[in-house]
Design a protein around this motif. Structure first.
Motif, PDB file in Angstrom:
ATOM      1  N   GLN A  63       0.837  -1.205   0.000  1.00 38.91           N
ATOM      2  CA  GLN A  63       0.000   0.000   0.000  1.00 38.91           C
ATOM      3  C   GLN A  63       0.872   1.255   0.000  1.00 38.91           C
ATOM      4  O   GLN A  63       0.644   2.187  -0.776  1.00 38.91           O
ATOM      5  N   GLY A  64       1.872   1.277   0.859  1.00 37.03           N
ATOM      6  CA  GLY A  64       2.776   2.423   0.931  1.00 37.03           C
ATOM      7  C   GLY A  64       3.564   2.619  -0.359  1.00 37.03           C
ATOM      8  O   GLY A  64       3.793   3.754  -0.799  1.00 37.03           O
ATOM      9  N   THR A  65       3.962   1.504  -0.963  1.00 36.28           N
ATOM     10  CA  THR A  65       4.681   1.575  -2.242  1.00 36.28           C
ATOM     11  C   THR A  65       3.798   2.201  -3.318  1.00 36.28           C
ATOM     12  O   THR A  65       4.238   3.080  -4.063  1.00 36.28           O
ATOM     13  N   ALA A  66       2.557   1.756  -3.383  1.00 37.19           N
ATOM     14  CA  ALA A  66       1.629   2.322  -4.370  1.00 37.19           C
ATOM     15  C   ALA A  66       1.385   3.801  -4.101  1.00 37.19           C
ATOM     16  O   ALA A  66       1.353   4.610  -5.041  1.00 37.19           O
ATOM     17  N   ALA A  67       1.229   4.159  -2.835  1.00 39.93           N
ATOM     18  CA  ALA A  67       0.970   5.556  -2.479  1.00 39.93           C
ATOM     19  C   ALA A  67       2.122   6.464  -2.878  1.00 39.93           C
ATOM     20  O   ALA A  67       1.916   7.638  -3.197  1.00 39.93           O
ATOM     21  N   ALA A  68       3.337   5.925  -2.889  1.00 40.23           N
ATOM     22  CA  ALA A  68       4.505   6.729  -3.264  1.00 40.23           C
ATOM     23  C   ALA A  68       4.785   6.705  -4.765  1.00 40.23           C
ATOM     24  O   ALA A  68       5.069   7.739  -5.374  1.00 40.23           O
ATOM     25  N   LEU A  69       4.704   5.526  -5.383  1.00 43.67           N
ATOM     26  CA  LEU A  69       5.151   5.393  -6.770  1.00 43.67           C
ATOM     27  C   LEU A  69       4.134   5.863  -7.811  1.00 43.67           C
ATOM     28  O   LEU A  69       4.516   6.412  -8.844  1.00 43.67           O
ATOM     29  N   VAL A  70       2.854   5.620  -7.562  1.00 49.03           N
ATOM     30  CA  VAL A  70       1.846   5.986  -8.566  1.00 49.03           C
ATOM     31  C   VAL A  70       1.810   7.502  -8.799  1.00 49.03           C
ATOM     32  O   VAL A  70       1.864   7.946  -9.957  1.00 49.03           O
ATOM     33  N   PRO A  71       1.751   8.338  -7.755  1.00 49.78           N
ATOM     34  CA  PRO A  71       1.747   9.779  -8.036  1.00 49.78           C
ATOM     35  C   PRO A  71       3.076  10.267  -8.626  1.00 49.78           C
ATOM     36  O   PRO A  71       3.089  11.195  -9.431  1.00 49.78           O
ATOM     37  N   SER A  72       4.174   9.632  -8.241  1.00 52.70           N
ATOM     38  CA  SER A  72       5.465  10.005  -8.833  1.00 52.70           C
ATOM     39  C   SER A  72       5.476   9.702 -10.320  1.00 52.70           C
ATOM     40  O   SER A  72       5.959  10.508 -11.125  1.00 52.70           O
ATOM     41  N   ALA A  73       4.956   8.530 -10.693  1.00 51.96           N
ATOM     42  CA  ALA A  73       4.895   8.164 -12.107  1.00 51.96           C
ATOM     43  C   ALA A  73       3.964   9.109 -12.859  1.00 51.96           C
ATOM     44  O   ALA A  73       4.247   9.493 -14.000  1.00 51.96           O
TER      45      ALA A  73
END
Length: 197
Positions: A63-73
C-alpha cells in the motif's frame, strides 16, 4: 484558506475512514470476547488476528509503495505511466496475497501451538485461521488499490469504500453469523470483498 481547504477535507476523510475501521474491529473483538465465559473464543480470536496481522504488514508495505510510486509516475509521465505502475503494483499485490495465503496455511500447524498449549484453544483457532489465510488473497489487490487511491489523493472515495466494507462487516457481526468465531472472520471476509469491488 484556498490551500488549506483540500488538506482539511482530505484529513477529515481519512479520519472518518480510520474511525469506521476502529469501530468495525472493536465490534469484532467485543463479539469474540462475549462468546463464551471461558475465554477460549477470545483467545482463539486474538491468536488468529496476530497470525493474520503478520501478513497485513506485508500488504501495508505494498500500500505504501503504491501511495509513493503511482503519483510520482503520474508527475513524471502522465496518466499512462501512473496506470502502468499501478498495474504492476496490483500484480505484485496479488502475487504477495497468494504467497501469504499459502505460507500461512502451510505454517498454521506449527504456529498455533506457539501461541497456546491448550487443546481447546488450538481447536478453536483452526477454522478462523484458515479463513484469515484466504483473506490475504483478497487483500493483495485491495491494499494496492488503497495505496493508489491514497497516492492520487482520492481520500473521499477511499473513505466511502471503507464505509461500505465496514457496513458489510458490521451487518455480518450483528447477524447470527457473528455469534460464531468463524462467522466473525467471514464478516471480515465480507469487508475485504466489499473493499475489493
Amino acid at each position: 484558506w484556498k490551500d488549506l481547504k483540500p488538506l482539511l477535507q482530505g484529513g477529515l476523510a481519512m479520519l472518518a475512514r480510520q474511525a469506521t475501521l476502529n469501530v468495525a474491529f472493536l465490534t469484532a473483538t467485543r463479539r469474540a470476547q462475549s462468546m463464551d465465559p471461558t475465554g477460549v473464543a477470545a483467545a482463539a480470536y486474538g491468536i488468529t488476528m496476530q497470525i493474520y496481522s503478520v501478513g497485513v504488514v506485508a500488504h501495508l508495505a505494498i500500500q505504501g509503495t503504491a501511495a509513493a510510486l503511482v503519483p510520482s509516475a503520474k508527475a513524471a509521465g502522465g496518466d499512462d505511466a501512473a496506470r502502468n505502475v499501478a498495474d504492476r503494483i496490483f500484480l505484485w499485490g496479488t502475487i504477495v496475497g497468494f504467497l501469504l495465503a499459502g505460507t500461512q496455511l502451510a505454517l498454521l500447524p506449527k504456529l498455533v501451538p506457539l501461541f497456546s498449549t491448550l487443546p481447546e484453544v488450538q481447536e478453536a483457532v483452526k477454522y478462523p485461521a484458515l479463513i484469515s489465510s484466504f483473506l490475504h488473497i483478497l487483500n493483495g489487490p485491495v491494499f494496492a488499490g488503497e495505496g493508489t487511491m491514497l497516492g492520487l489523493s482520492r481520500f473521499k472515495a477511499l473513505a466511502s469504500l471503507t464505509a461500505l466494507g465496514v457496513s458489510a462487516m458490521v451487518a455480518g457481526l450483528m447477524s447470527p453469523l457473528g455469534k460464531r468465531l468463524d462467522g466473525i472472520l467471514l464478516s471480515l471476509a465480507a469487508f475485504c470483498a466489499a473493499q475489493a469491488i
